[in-house]
Design a protein around this motif. Sequence first.
Motif, PDB file in Angstrom:
ATOM      1  N   TYR A 101       0.831  -1.211   0.000  1.00  0.00           N
ATOM      2  CA  TYR A 101       0.000   0.000   0.000  1.00  0.00           C
ATOM      3  C   TYR A 101       0.855   1.245   0.000  1.00  0.00           C
ATOM      4  O   TYR A 101       0.532   2.231  -0.608  1.00  0.00           O
ATOM      5  CB  TYR A 101      -0.979   0.017   1.169  1.00  0.00           C
ATOM      6  N   LYS A 155       9.702  -5.056  -0.827  1.00  0.00           N
ATOM      7  CA  LYS A 155       9.281  -3.708  -1.223  1.00  0.00           C
ATOM      8  C   LYS A 155       9.774  -2.654  -0.229  1.00  0.00           C
ATOM      9  O   LYS A 155      10.317  -1.628  -0.618  1.00  0.00           O
ATOM     10  CB  LYS A 155       7.747  -3.675  -1.321  1.00  0.00           C
ATOM     11  N   ILE A 156       9.585  -2.936   1.071  1.00  0.00           N
ATOM     12  CA  ILE A 156       9.959  -1.932   2.079  1.00  0.00           C
ATOM     13  C   ILE A 156      11.478  -1.841   2.216  1.00  0.00           C
ATOM     14  O   ILE A 156      12.056  -0.751   2.251  1.00  0.00           O
ATOM     15  CB  ILE A 156       9.295  -2.269   3.433  1.00  0.00           C
ATOM     16  N   ASP A 175      18.766 -11.751   2.404  1.00  0.00           N
ATOM     17  CA  ASP A 175      17.444 -12.238   1.992  1.00  0.00           C
ATOM     18  C   ASP A 175      17.673 -13.658   1.484  1.00  0.00           C
ATOM     19  O   ASP A 175      18.643 -13.906   0.764  1.00  0.00           O
ATOM     20  CB  ASP A 175      16.887 -11.351   0.850  1.00  0.00           C
ATOM     21  N   THR A 213      11.761 -16.952  10.864  1.00  0.00           N
ATOM     22  CA  THR A 213      12.261 -15.650  11.337  1.00  0.00           C
ATOM     23  C   THR A 213      11.861 -15.341  12.780  1.00  0.00           C
ATOM     24  O   THR A 213      12.353 -14.373  13.347  1.00  0.00           O
ATOM     25  CB  THR A 213      11.761 -14.497  10.429  1.00  0.00           C
ATOM     26  N   THR A 234      10.618  -2.481  12.260  1.00  0.00           N
ATOM     27  CA  THR A 234       9.273  -2.077  11.813  1.00  0.00           C
ATOM     28  C   THR A 234       8.586  -3.271  11.148  1.00  0.00           C
ATOM     29  O   THR A 234       7.595  -3.110  10.447  1.00  0.00           O
ATOM     30  CB  THR A 234       9.319  -0.909  10.795  1.00  0.00           C
ATOM     31  N   ASP A 260       8.914  -0.221  16.285  1.00  0.00           N
ATOM     32  CA  ASP A 260       7.547   0.159  15.915  1.00  0.00           C
ATOM     33  C   ASP A 260       6.590  -0.983  16.189  1.00  0.00           C
ATOM     34  O   ASP A 260       5.363  -0.805  16.085  1.00  0.00           O
ATOM     35  CB  ASP A 260       7.495   0.530  14.417  1.00  0.00           C
ATOM     36  N   PHE A 300       3.049   2.406   9.069  1.00  0.00           N
ATOM     37  CA  PHE A 300       2.197   2.416   7.868  1.00  0.00           C
ATOM     38  C   PHE A 300       1.342   3.677   7.765  1.00  0.00           C
ATOM     39  O   PHE A 300       0.716   3.911   6.737  1.00  0.00           O
ATOM     40  CB  PHE A 300       1.238   1.201   7.898  1.00  0.00           C
TER      41      PHE A 300
HETATM   42  P1  NAD Z   1       7.822  -8.192   0.888  1.00  0.00           P
HETATM   43  O1  NAD Z   1       7.102  -9.478   0.763  1.00  0.00           O
HETATM   44  O2  NAD Z   1       7.842  -7.266  -0.288  1.00  0.00           O
HETATM   45  O3  NAD Z   1       9.351  -8.456   1.318  1.00  0.00           O
HETATM   46  C1  NAD Z   1       9.721  -9.347   2.302  1.00  0.00           C
HETATM   47  C2  NAD Z   1      11.124  -9.827   1.991  1.00  0.00           C
HETATM   48  O4  NAD Z   1      11.571 -10.631   3.089  1.00  0.00           O
HETATM   49  C3  NAD Z   1      11.192 -10.703   0.724  1.00  0.00           C
HETATM   50  O5  NAD Z   1      12.226 -10.235  -0.134  1.00  0.00           O
HETATM   51  C4  NAD Z   1      11.507 -12.088   1.275  1.00  0.00           C
HETATM   52  O6  NAD Z   1      12.297 -12.869   0.391  1.00  0.00           O
HETATM   53  C5  NAD Z   1      12.263 -11.728   2.542  1.00  0.00           C
HETATM   54  N1  NAD Z   1      12.361 -12.831   3.490  1.00  0.00           N
HETATM   55  C6  NAD Z   1      11.561 -13.925   3.623  1.00  0.00           C
HETATM   56  N2  NAD Z   1      12.037 -14.748   4.578  1.00  0.00           N
HETATM   57  C7  NAD Z   1      13.162 -14.155   5.055  1.00  0.00           C
HETATM   58  C8  NAD Z   1      14.117 -14.534   6.028  1.00  0.00           C
HETATM   59  N3  NAD Z   1      14.034 -15.709   6.668  1.00  0.00           N
HETATM   60  N4  NAD Z   1      15.146 -13.696   6.261  1.00  0.00           N
HETATM   61  C9  NAD Z   1      15.264 -12.525   5.586  1.00  0.00           C
HETATM   62  N5  NAD Z   1      14.405 -12.116   4.632  1.00  0.00           N
HETATM   63  C10 NAD Z   1      13.355 -12.930   4.371  1.00  0.00           C
HETATM   64  O7  NAD Z   1       7.201  -7.478   2.166  1.00  0.00           O
HETATM   65  P2  NAD Z   1       7.236  -5.925   2.539  1.00  0.00           P
HETATM   66  O8  NAD Z   1       6.038  -5.260   1.962  1.00  0.00           O
HETATM   67  O9  NAD Z   1       8.588  -5.380   2.242  1.00  0.00           O
HETATM   68  O10 NAD Z   1       6.974  -6.013   4.124  1.00  0.00           O
HETATM   69  C11 NAD Z   1       7.901  -6.626   5.010  1.00  0.00           C
HETATM   70  C12 NAD Z   1       7.261  -6.815   6.378  1.00  0.00           C
HETATM   71  O11 NAD Z   1       7.036  -5.541   6.966  1.00  0.00           O
HETATM   72  C13 NAD Z   1       5.855  -7.461   6.330  1.00  0.00           C
HETATM   73  O12 NAD Z   1       5.942  -8.877   6.337  1.00  0.00           O
HETATM   74  C14 NAD Z   1       5.193  -6.933   7.578  1.00  0.00           C
HETATM   75  O13 NAD Z   1       5.341  -7.870   8.634  1.00  0.00           O
HETATM   76  C15 NAD Z   1       5.977  -5.657   7.911  1.00  0.00           C
HETATM   77  N6  NAD Z   1       5.143  -4.447   7.812  1.00  0.00           N
HETATM   78  C16 NAD Z   1       5.087  -3.622   8.885  1.00  0.00           C
HETATM   79  C17 NAD Z   1       4.327  -2.459   8.822  1.00  0.00           C
HETATM   80  C18 NAD Z   1       4.252  -1.475   9.964  1.00  0.00           C
HETATM   81  O14 NAD Z   1       3.381  -0.586   9.965  1.00  0.00           O
HETATM   82  N7  NAD Z   1       5.131  -1.564  10.952  1.00  0.00           N
HETATM   83  C19 NAD Z   1       3.596  -2.157   7.651  1.00  0.00           C
HETATM   84  C20 NAD Z   1       3.696  -3.045   6.570  1.00  0.00           C
HETATM   85  C21 NAD Z   1       4.476  -4.180   6.653  1.00  0.00           C
END
Ligand code: NAD
Length: 347
Positions: A101, A155-156, A175, A213, A234, A260, A300
């Motif tokens: 988002y 993405k993040i 990763d 994780t 976060t 966070d 977020f």
């Molecule tokens: P994403 O799916 O785009 O990216 C996640 C990445 O983590 C991927 O590249 C994946 O390969 C990698 N990954 C998977 N297993 C792993 C491991 N064992 N070790 C290291 N990396 C690993 O997700 P995103 O949109 O970047 O979001 C990441 C996380 O952030 C979400 O899962 C969510 O829990 C968290 N998040 C938090 C907030 C907030 O407000 N604090 C908001 C959105 C998302």
Amino acid sequence: MNEKIAFFDTKPYDMQFFNAVNESYHFDITYFEAKLNSRTAMLGGNFDGICVFVNDLVDHDVISKLHQQNVKTIALRCAGYNNVDFKAAYQKIHVVRVPAYSPYAVAEHAAALMISLNRKIYKAYPRTRDGNFSLNGLLGFDMHGKTAAVIGTGKIGRCLISILKGYGMRILAYDPYPDVAYAAAEQIEYVPLEGIYSESDIISLHCPLTPQTEYMINADSLSRMKDGVMLINTGRGKLINTQHLIEALKSGKVGSAGLDVYEEESNYFFEDRSMEMIMDDILARLLVFPNVLVTSHQAFFTREALENIAETTLSNLREFFDGGYLKNEICYKCDSVCLKKQNKRCF
Ligand code: NAD
């Protein structure tokens, strides 16, 4: 017929953004303040779908209760789905989410935690308001030239990398699915976790919470980090064993932490508990460290993110009720996100 949707754990800002977007979708929405759990699941009767957030509990029991009441779909208005037993939901209830988002919102918040912790902005603000203009204790470091690690380059993580490159930092990444072409183009280095821990001045967590994780930051991994490392989370609370983090903060191993998310956040985060005692001793301990900055799962929380969340959530629900392929489905058969590419559902 306007499908009836029950929203759980609703806050005024949810209503504001969803009501605006719903002018184009015309769902019949009922907002509940209560979180979804096995006690509140009975509120789902009479609804075609329900909408939940990060701290609603969608476990086996809740899914059975919703299924018995003929709820057909659960729409998560978030990206992470660690709170959902999607194995239990398989062949009963379709679960959809908002995969992206605003990665910028979360990455920018992670960067804000880093800067604030490093330059002690959170200490300076109440000081100057109180007429205290001393600099004692506010010493920071140049981020330029230091090493930052990003765990999870989705993405993040990638948004954060571009921000930190702007500060002139050396970037290490971990990763399990490294993108070699991306690393070459961005001049960042993928290294094993061992290298992340031993070389980084700042470590920021951006991977999902999974069995692999959970508690990846623990006494052992903390002991391998540089003395005085800054830790930013976060991602999800349970990526860090908080008890172990507290010990590492007390010993000085961890120099500062920006959190966070917290593993037991659901009783506190998003709520005003300022007139009550904090009964969670671990959270209470965290909050008294001068070098720990806790925010209440707000990474977020930007206008753009809330608009996108509302739009994608209601579009996911429309896709479900129109009978089409659900591009944002979480699917047990496909082992998380639904991989079906045809206009056909897995069940
Ligand atoms: P994403 O799916 O785009 O990216 C996640 C990445 O983590 C991927 O590249 C994946 O390969 C990698 N990954 C998977 N297993 C792993 C491991 N064992 N070790 C290291 N990396 C690993 O997700 P995103 O949109 O970047 O979001 C990441 C996380 O952030 C979400 O899962 C969510 O829990 C968290 N998040 C938090 C907030 C907030 O407000 N604090 C908001 C959105 C998302």
